[in-house]
Design an enzyme around this catalytic site. Structure first.
Site, PDB file in Angstrom:
ATOM      1  N   TRP A 104       3.108 -19.535  -1.268  1.00  0.00           N
ATOM      2  CA  TRP A 104       2.911 -18.433  -0.596  1.00  0.00           C
ATOM      3  C   TRP A 104       1.437 -18.063   0.152  1.00  0.00           C
ATOM      4  O   TRP A 104       1.111 -17.340   0.973  1.00  0.00           O
ATOM      5  CB  TRP A 104       3.639 -17.351  -0.944  1.00  0.00           C
ATOM      6  CG  TRP A 104       2.524 -16.545  -2.062  1.00  0.00           C
ATOM      7  CD1 TRP A 104       2.514 -17.029  -3.336  1.00  0.00           C
ATOM      8  CD2 TRP A 104       1.958 -15.396  -1.750  1.00  0.00           C
ATOM      9  NE1 TRP A 104       1.532 -15.981  -3.950  1.00  0.00           N
ATOM     10  CE2 TRP A 104       1.251 -15.020  -3.044  1.00  0.00           C
ATOM     11  CE3 TRP A 104       1.507 -14.672  -0.746  1.00  0.00           C
ATOM     12  CZ2 TRP A 104       0.236 -14.090  -3.228  1.00  0.00           C
ATOM     13  CZ3 TRP A 104       0.743 -13.451  -0.981  1.00  0.00           C
ATOM     14  CH2 TRP A 104       0.018 -13.403  -2.137  1.00  0.00           C
ATOM     15  N   ASP A 140       9.343  15.812   9.310  1.00  0.00           N
ATOM     16  CA  ASP A 140       9.529  14.376   9.463  1.00  0.00           C
ATOM     17  C   ASP A 140       8.366  13.544   9.179  1.00  0.00           C
ATOM     18  O   ASP A 140       7.278  14.304   8.973  1.00  0.00           O
ATOM     19  CB  ASP A 140      10.223  13.965  10.757  1.00  0.00           C
ATOM     20  CG  ASP A 140      11.061  12.882  10.696  1.00  0.00           C
ATOM     21  OD1 ASP A 140      10.534  11.716  10.307  1.00  0.00           O
ATOM     22  OD2 ASP A 140      12.122  12.817  11.312  1.00  0.00           O
ATOM     23  N   THR A 182      -7.283   1.344 -15.048  1.00  0.00           N
ATOM     24  CA  THR A 182      -5.824   1.091 -15.448  1.00  0.00           C
ATOM     25  C   THR A 182      -5.610   1.584 -16.931  1.00  0.00           C
ATOM     26  O   THR A 182      -4.339   2.076 -17.153  1.00  0.00           O
ATOM     27  CB  THR A 182      -5.438  -0.421 -15.514  1.00  0.00           C
ATOM     28  OG1 THR A 182      -5.865  -0.798 -14.331  1.00  0.00           O
ATOM     29  CG2 THR A 182      -4.009  -0.637 -15.454  1.00  0.00           C
ATOM     30  N   TYR A 222      -2.503  -4.486  -5.210  1.00  0.00           N
ATOM     31  CA  TYR A 222      -2.458  -3.115  -5.669  1.00  0.00           C
ATOM     32  C   TYR A 222      -1.567  -2.451  -5.034  1.00  0.00           C
ATOM     33  O   TYR A 222      -1.102  -1.204  -5.005  1.00  0.00           O
ATOM     34  CB  TYR A 222      -4.012  -2.637  -5.788  1.00  0.00           C
ATOM     35  CG  TYR A 222      -4.582  -3.355  -7.033  1.00  0.00           C
ATOM     36  CD1 TYR A 222      -4.178  -2.645  -8.285  1.00  0.00           C
ATOM     37  CD2 TYR A 222      -5.492  -4.140  -6.920  1.00  0.00           C
ATOM     38  CE1 TYR A 222      -4.657  -3.159  -9.642  1.00  0.00           C
ATOM     39  CE2 TYR A 222      -5.991  -4.558  -8.207  1.00  0.00           C
ATOM     40  CZ  TYR A 222      -5.616  -4.222  -9.417  1.00  0.00           C
ATOM     41  OH  TYR A 222      -5.990  -4.810 -10.300  1.00  0.00           O
ATOM     42  N   SER A 227       4.407  -4.521  10.961  1.00  0.00           N
ATOM     43  CA  SER A 227       5.141  -3.417  10.418  1.00  0.00           C
ATOM     44  C   SER A 227       4.284  -2.730   9.427  1.00  0.00           C
ATOM     45  O   SER A 227       4.603  -1.629   9.393  1.00  0.00           O
ATOM     46  CB  SER A 227       6.502  -4.177  10.095  1.00  0.00           C
ATOM     47  OG  SER A 227       7.040  -3.301   9.003  1.00  0.00           O
ATOM     48  N   SER A 228       3.781  -3.595   8.449  1.00  0.00           N
ATOM     49  CA  SER A 228       3.091  -2.744   7.379  1.00  0.00           C
ATOM     50  C   SER A 228       2.248  -1.863   7.759  1.00  0.00           C
ATOM     51  O   SER A 228       1.872  -0.824   7.351  1.00  0.00           O
ATOM     52  CB  SER A 228       2.688  -3.735   6.642  1.00  0.00           C
ATOM     53  OG  SER A 228       3.388  -4.704   6.184  1.00  0.00           O
ATOM     54  N   HIS A 272      -5.719  -9.661  -3.119  1.00  0.00           N
ATOM     55  CA  HIS A 272      -5.966  -8.969  -4.252  1.00  0.00           C
ATOM     56  C   HIS A 272      -5.731  -7.582  -4.078  1.00  0.00           C
ATOM     57  O   HIS A 272      -4.847  -6.991  -4.597  1.00  0.00           O
ATOM     58  CB  HIS A 272      -7.341  -9.149  -5.213  1.00  0.00           C
ATOM     59  CG  HIS A 272      -7.247  -8.564  -6.417  1.00  0.00           C
ATOM     60  ND1 HIS A 272      -6.616  -8.927  -7.468  1.00  0.00           N
ATOM     61  CD2 HIS A 272      -7.516  -7.147  -6.750  1.00  0.00           C
ATOM     62  CE1 HIS A 272      -6.459  -8.111  -8.492  1.00  0.00           C
ATOM     63  NE2 HIS A 272      -6.895  -7.041  -8.048  1.00  0.00           N
ATOM     64  N   LYS A 323      -4.653   5.301 -16.836  1.00  0.00           N
ATOM     65  CA  LYS A 323      -3.622   5.547 -16.582  1.00  0.00           C
ATOM     66  C   LYS A 323      -2.325   5.600 -17.632  1.00  0.00           C
ATOM     67  O   LYS A 323      -1.474   6.466 -17.947  1.00  0.00           O
ATOM     68  CB  LYS A 323      -3.161   4.777 -15.128  1.00  0.00           C
ATOM     69  CG  LYS A 323      -3.864   5.128 -14.013  1.00  0.00           C
ATOM     70  CD  LYS A 323      -3.213   4.217 -12.911  1.00  0.00           C
ATOM     71  CE  LYS A 323      -3.634   4.741 -11.489  1.00  0.00           C
ATOM     72  NZ  LYS A 323      -2.994   6.131 -11.135  1.00  0.00           N
ATOM     73  N   GLU A 353      -3.725  -6.575  -1.875  1.00  0.00           N
ATOM     74  CA  GLU A 353      -2.183  -6.781  -1.964  1.00  0.00           C
ATOM     75  C   GLU A 353      -1.489  -6.513  -3.125  1.00  0.00           C
ATOM     76  O   GLU A 353      -0.366  -5.990  -3.244  1.00  0.00           O
ATOM     77  CB  GLU A 353      -1.762  -8.069  -1.235  1.00  0.00           C
ATOM     78  CG  GLU A 353      -0.284  -8.301  -1.219  1.00  0.00           C
ATOM     79  CD  GLU A 353       0.608  -7.635  -0.252  1.00  0.00           C
ATOM     80  OE1 GLU A 353      -0.138  -7.130   0.593  1.00  0.00           O
ATOM     81  OE2 GLU A 353       1.693  -7.528  -0.344  1.00  0.00           O
ATOM     82  N   HIS A 408     -11.554 -14.188  -8.376  1.00  0.00           N
ATOM     83  CA  HIS A 408     -10.849 -14.562  -9.673  1.00  0.00           C
ATOM     84  C   HIS A 408      -9.658 -15.448  -9.710  1.00  0.00           C
ATOM     85  O   HIS A 408      -9.187 -15.739 -10.660  1.00  0.00           O
ATOM     86  CB  HIS A 408     -10.620 -12.948 -10.680  1.00  0.00           C
ATOM     87  CG  HIS A 408      -9.591 -12.210 -10.193  1.00  0.00           C
ATOM     88  ND1 HIS A 408      -9.712 -10.790 -10.177  1.00  0.00           N
ATOM     89  CD2 HIS A 408      -8.723 -12.411  -9.258  1.00  0.00           C
ATOM     90  CE1 HIS A 408      -8.829 -10.234  -9.706  1.00  0.00           C
ATOM     91  NE2 HIS A 408      -7.920 -11.122  -9.053  1.00  0.00           N
ATOM     92  N   HIS A 409      -9.279 -15.199  -8.467  1.00  0.00           N
ATOM     93  CA  HIS A 409      -8.065 -16.433  -8.203  1.00  0.00           C
ATOM     94  C   HIS A 409      -8.338 -17.455  -7.959  1.00  0.00           C
ATOM     95  O   HIS A 409      -7.781 -18.762  -7.516  1.00  0.00           O
ATOM     96  CB  HIS A 409      -7.261 -15.719  -6.916  1.00  0.00           C
ATOM     97  CG  HIS A 409      -6.649 -14.508  -7.062  1.00  0.00           C
ATOM     98  ND1 HIS A 409      -5.369 -14.355  -7.667  1.00  0.00           N
ATOM     99  CD2 HIS A 409      -7.099 -13.241  -6.953  1.00  0.00           C
ATOM    100  CE1 HIS A 409      -5.101 -13.027  -7.643  1.00  0.00           C
ATOM    101  NE2 HIS A 409      -6.119 -12.340  -7.402  1.00  0.00           N
ATOM    102  N   HIS A 441      10.466 -17.498  -2.020  1.00  0.00           N
ATOM    103  CA  HIS A 441      10.861 -16.743  -3.028  1.00  0.00           C
ATOM    104  C   HIS A 441       9.708 -15.735  -2.849  1.00  0.00           C
ATOM    105  O   HIS A 441       9.865 -14.364  -2.908  1.00  0.00           O
ATOM    106  CB  HIS A 441      10.935 -17.473  -4.159  1.00  0.00           C
ATOM    107  CG  HIS A 441      10.941 -16.265  -5.423  1.00  0.00           C
ATOM    108  ND1 HIS A 441      11.939 -15.647  -5.822  1.00  0.00           N
ATOM    109  CD2 HIS A 441       9.859 -16.064  -6.269  1.00  0.00           C
ATOM    110  CE1 HIS A 441      11.678 -14.694  -6.830  1.00  0.00           C
ATOM    111  NE2 HIS A 441      10.302 -15.262  -7.118  1.00  0.00           N
ATOM    112  N   ARG A 456       2.204 -24.610 -12.959  1.00  0.00           N
ATOM    113  CA  ARG A 456       3.322 -24.014 -12.116  1.00  0.00           C
ATOM    114  C   ARG A 456       3.532 -24.804 -10.911  1.00  0.00           C
ATOM    115  O   ARG A 456       2.817 -25.740 -10.613  1.00  0.00           O
ATOM    116  CB  ARG A 456       2.596 -22.456 -11.685  1.00  0.00           C
ATOM    117  CG  ARG A 456       1.659 -22.816 -10.785  1.00  0.00           C
ATOM    118  CD  ARG A 456       0.815 -21.323 -10.434  1.00  0.00           C
ATOM    119  NE  ARG A 456       1.702 -20.595  -9.601  1.00  0.00           N
ATOM    120  CZ  ARG A 456       1.055 -19.481  -8.833  1.00  0.00           C
ATOM    121  NH1 ARG A 456      -0.383 -19.429  -8.733  1.00  0.00           N
ATOM    122  NH2 ARG A 456       1.714 -18.870  -7.935  1.00  0.00           N
ATOM    123  N   SER A 478       4.494   8.304 -12.445  1.00  0.00           N
ATOM    124  CA  SER A 478       3.686   9.631 -12.764  1.00  0.00           C
ATOM    125  C   SER A 478       4.741  10.725 -12.241  1.00  0.00           C
ATOM    126  O   SER A 478       4.325  11.993 -12.593  1.00  0.00           O
ATOM    127  CB  SER A 478       2.371   9.496 -12.044  1.00  0.00           C
ATOM    128  OG  SER A 478       1.672   8.530 -12.246  1.00  0.00           O
TER     129      SER A 478
HETATM  130 CU    CU Z   1      -6.456 -10.680  -7.871  1.00  0.00          CU
END
Ligand code: CU
Ligand code: CU
Lengths: 178, 530, 284
Positions: B147, B111, B333, B262, B174-175, B258, B336, B260, B307-308, B82, B455, B273
């Protein structure tokens, strides 16, 4: 006129792609460079309680008789390996700067020759860089005949520079079967 | 901000302007940014439904305590896939699709800079995901270690393991190709006069996102390669037995992971915006500070990864550093959010579907930001870590955050892309069902986590029953209301009221100067920017 | 205009739904919040959590309040004419600095709590906790007492063939027994994959990592039974390896330990890590 502008653009795009691919390759390399970097970081900060290997030069140190540190010995087996593995004593009172020796007992419980490797870990991590091992069974693979058991020595010393608020240091070995 | 003059009519008789090829080969061989954008968006929609179906399996199992529907191991495969499908298959390709459609039109380019590479970077994706999903049918099942792929657990994966790694390499390639293309387009193909500080914010956020991608996707590739060699070639990067360290994997993974986060939210900031000023009929407040805030969030994202990992046993100094650095992210943040609110302030607002999604984004993303701030507090995180509180947090950021922004974008630009207005009533219905569903689904998960539910478990103690039931009801409500979205999109593609060129009264920017739908090739002559 | 009325009504509906969820939760006696716990550290963590929570609530009320006020008053349907301002250095600097101040206000108590958590000095008892797929092993290092702690909920309850007991999935055959009022050092490690040892009432969790050792400490204030779970995904039965801590007054604890030492040979130190996941057994 238009031709040259488009050609110029194509060249600019190619340059850009080359540069960005270079960055990509560099970052791929950086991923691998993090491995030795991490080890250096561990040595400096004691991250994760990794100890350094054998001390190359044994420099004399002043023994600090006024201070006593408790050293705890812990033994674990990985993946429920068919071994007996235990420290000879669970704790020792030591003076920083002085050499001490203790033993860990290991026994192969199978009827085949086996090789194992003990991996050290120290807690708190801050103490790791102040824990010197002069001799340790963890420096080598240990081979045991079927049913063989023996005492394995470790000789160590605690650096008097050990931060003063550390009063207990745990030396843990996990025994992995090869 | 800028207007173009007489570009659209001119393009028609230009010799480049042949229409699209017919049939399947149009889509297989296309190098047209609009076609590729469409492909990305449709692919992402498909993955959204596949990943969503997996989520419903998870929520159905969790409706009641006890094991009812699936085996715990299959449950773990569902949570793992998932996440992979939603992150790499739904959210990221959706933003790349939006970038393909919009960036050339927004900067006045004909293009993307590298059209052929554009084709490849899309067509890798279906193969990568076919491979990833096929692992479910391999002996030993699909990946089930989460994941995040933490060793040593992930090394217990069955024969699927090398295929999962390969699929991740393909997505990464690809990315990276997509990111290179985006950077080249933005930096090389802007129309004369379109200076960097005149670019729409969506362009800015994507520029920064693309740099993040190039910086961290290779690191992910490196670390999964190490997993592969650990498993098959006897290295021990992550095995203590050979002098390695499983915690090192977590450090390298989150160095990717991390940023990722963002990568999935900065383009969303860009979309919001664009939308809020249109419907407030007032220019975006603090354009420059928006750009700086985005850049500083991107910079900070490289120094907060641990922090993870507050509970892995870092030294005190490490915990403090990562706690302070993470808390700092709240500042840009916050800027914004304040800017969006100020843009609405004293505007003349209307509330069409894109605006509704944008407003819900601001509120619900901010709630996710609040729980993020709580999670940043290391000692409190010792309680929150690995509980449903974390699950609630990142779903608030990703679903009513990233996904809502994608839906807002779809409603906002769909009339431009198709030339037809979508069904506004149906759009509103979809919005209200989604916003209610998503809160019923995820809000109770905060309580579950605080009350002690970890979890990634298929079964739970009795005191968690009520909130799990509520959450599951919300999940089905949210999931099935997405069918309205699907229907609305299909209907809009097929026909509907004719959309004007500007579509929205307050819309500004180059893309709105083009006809709706825009011709197959646009801006073959660069527009003039005032 | 119909659209704006819908937006406004919807905002109120959402707010109402959320506050309803809160109040229903509170009345139905559901657990909504982090437990205060039974250690000084867990109290600190709880108060820290509540402090940050209320700060977030206040910020949220202010920001969303302004937003909803604007949504109500600055609607085109009410004849609002858009202003054209689009920057203001003063407010932009202000809303960078004020959040900084608030963050510092949060960081100070957080740092204090963290420093206290890291101070494992002068513990009176050391216990090693080892995570296995899928059970825990407790080792009272100085007393040679060592035993496994396995889920004791019968399979039938999990498979919905029998009614579920009060402590469904949170019960074990042999709980970890700890003395009340003593500082206990806990060393965590694992034998196979990473696990995480977590009892919410103690205020923290700590990862158990194969090959490495982590240390934490706790000092339980009152006798009781405290339940937790493995918190790091560790494979198929990650959801089925609970933790039960039984906190006894010092004297009773000593008594229990002596008893355990006596029959240590009979029931401990079994090294087979692949036992069936859910054996039946005596339930706490
Ligand atoms: Cu993080
Ligand atoms: Cu677990």
């Amino acid at each position: 006129m238009v031709e040259t502008r488009e050609a110029g653009l194509a060249a600019a795009n190619r340059r850009m792609v080359r540069r960005l691919l270079l960055v990509t390759a560099a970052m791929f390399g950086f991923g691998f460079a993090l491995v030795p970097l991490y080890d250096v970081l561990c040595q400096v900060t004691g991250l994760n309680g990794k100890t350094s290997g054998r001390v190359a030069v044994v420099e004399p140190m002043k023994v600090d008789e006024s201070r006593t540190v408790t050293v705890e010995f812990v033994a674990s087996l990985n993946l429920g390996a068919p071994w007996e593995f235990a420290p000879q004593v669970t704790r020792m009172q030591v003076h920083p700067g002085q050499f001490y020796q203790t033993h860990f007992w290991a026994k192969n419980l199978t009827n085949q020759p086996m090789t194992g490797q003990a991996i050290p870990s120290i807690s708190p991590g801050l103490a790791a860089s102040h824990f010197q091992k002069i001799e340790c069974f963890c420096f080598n693979h240990q081979r045991f005949q079927a049913g063989e058991g023996r005492q394995m020595p470790v000789t160590f010393r605690i650096d008097p520079e050990l931060p003063p608020d550390v009063r207990t240091v745990t030396l843990s070995y996990t025994f992995f079967q090869n | 901000m800028s207007t173009a003059s007489h570009t659209t009519d001119h393009a028609t008789d230009h010799d480049h302007d042949h229409g699209p090829a017919r049939g399947l080969s149009r889509w297989l061989l296309t190098t047209n940014h609009k076609d590729i954008g469409t492909l990305y968006l449709l692919f992402s929609l498909l993955m959204f439904f596949i990943g969503g179906a997996m989520a419903l399996v998870i929520r159905a199992e969790l409706f009641q305590p006890g094991l009812q529907i699936v085996d715990p191991y299959f449950f773990n495969q569902m949570t793992t896939l998932h996440a992979l499908v939603m992150i790499f298959g739904a959210v990221m390709p959706a933003f790349v699709g939006l970038a393909n459609w919009l960036l050339p039109m927004m900067v006045g380019a004909p293009d993307m800079a590298l059209p052929r590479m554009n084709n490849w970077s899309f067509w890798i994706m279906p193969f990568a995901f076919t491979l990833l999903l096929s692992t479910l049918f391999m002996p030993g099942g699909g990946p089930a270690g989460g994941w995040t792929l933490y060793p040593p657990l992930v090394l217990q994966t069955g024969s699927a393991f090398p295929f999962v790694i390969l699929a991740i390499h393909m997505m990464g390639a690809s990315s990276i190709m997509g990111a290179i293309n985006i950077i080249a387009t933005i930096l090389n193909l802007r129309a004369p006069g379109m200076t960097l500080m005149k670019m729409p914010l969506f362009v800015w956020t994507w520029l920064i996102t693309a740099f993040l991608l190039i910086a961290v996707m290779p690191v992910l590739a490196g670390t999964v390669t190490m997993l592969l060699t650990d498993k098959f070639f006897g290295t021990s990067f992550f095995s203590a037995a050979g002098g390695g360290d499983p915690v090192m994997f977590q450090h390298i993974f989150w160095f990717f992971g991390h940023p990722e986060v963002y990568i999935m939210i900065l383009p969303a900031f860009g979309v919001i915006s664009q939308i809020i000023p249109t419907f407030a009929r007032k220019p975006l407040f603090g354009y420059a500070s928006m750009v700086y805030a985005t850049a500083s969030i991107a910079f900070l994202s490289f120094i907060v990864w641990a922090h993870h990992m507050f509970t892995v046993g870092m030294p005190l100094a490490g915990e403090l550093f990562f706690m302070y650095a993470t808390m700092l992210i709240a500042v840009p943040t916050g800027v914004k959010v304040f800017n969006w609110v100020s843009t609405m302030w004293r505007g003349a607002m209307t509330f069409e579907t894109p605006m509704l999604f944008a407003i819900a984004f601001v509120i619900l993303f901010t709630i996710g930001g609040f729980s993020g701030l709580m999670l940043a507090i290391a000692p409190a995180d010792f309680q929150y870590q690995d509980t449903y509180f974390v699950v609630a947090h990142f779903h608030y950021v990703l679903v009513p955050g990233a996904v809502f922004s994608i839906m807002a974008a779809a409603y906002y630009w769909l009339p431009k892309w198709t030339g037809h207005m979508y069904n506004e009533k149906l759009g509103k219905l979809h919005f209200w069902l989604s916003v209610i569903g998503v809160n019923v689904l995820f809000f109770p998960q905060h309580f579950l986590g605080l009350a002690g539910m970890p979890r990634r478990i298929p079964d739970y103690a009795l005191q968690f029953t009520e909130f799990n039931m509520v959450s599951t009801v919300g999940a089905f409500l949210f999931g099935f209301s997405q069918l309205f979205f699907l229907y609305n999109v299909i209907q809009t593609i097929r026909g509907g009221a004719k959309a004007t060129d500007q579509v929205w009264e307050g819309a500004e920017g180059l893309e709105w100067t083009l006809s709706s739908p825009p011709p197959y090739h646009t801006f073959t002559t660069a527009p003039e920017i005032k | 205009m119909a659209t704006s009325r819908i937006a406004h009504g919807g905002g109120i509906a959402l707010g109402a739904a959320l506050s309803l969820a809160w109040s229903v939760g509170a009345h139905a006696d559901l657990t909504l919040n982090m437990p205060q716990g039974v250690t000084a550290i867990s109290h600190d963590v709880y108060h820290l959590h509540m402090l940050i929570f209320w700060i977030c609530v206040v910020i949220g009320v202010v920001v969303f309040g302004v937003m909803f006020w604007s949504i109500y008053h600055h609607r085109k349907s009410r004849g609002a004419v858009p202003a054209q301002f689009h920057e203001s250095t003063l407010v932009e600097v202000l809303w960078t600095i004020v959040p900084m101040m608030i963050l510092i206000g949060m960081a100070v108590p957080a740092t204090g709590t963290l420093v206290r958590m890291y101070d494992a000095r002068d513990a009176e008892l050391t216990i090693k906790v080892t995570g296995y797929q899928w059970r825990w092993q407790y080792d009272y290092l100085d007393d040679g007492v060592k035993f496994f702690s396995t889920l004791s909920t019968p399979q039938a309850q999990i498979r919905n063939l029998a009614p579920k007991g009060e402590h469904y999935l949170l019960e074990v055959d042999h709980p970890l027994v700890l003395p009340v009022g003593k500082k206990v050092r806990i060393l965590t490690t694992a034998a196979d994959v990473i696990h995480s040892w977590w009892v919410p009432e103690l205020g923290w969790k700590k990862d158990a990592i194969p090959g490495f050792i982590n240390e934490v400490w706790t000092q339980i204030e009152k006798p009781g039974i405290y339940r937790g779970q493995c918190a790091e995904l560790c494979g198929r039965d990650h959801g089925f390896m609970p933790i039960v801590v039984k906190a006894l007054p010092e004297a009773e604890f000593r008594q229990w330990l002596e008893q355990m030492k006596k029959d240590s040979t009979s029931q401990t130190a079994q090294n087979d890590s692949r036992a069936p996941i859910v054996p039946g057994g005596q339930t706490l």
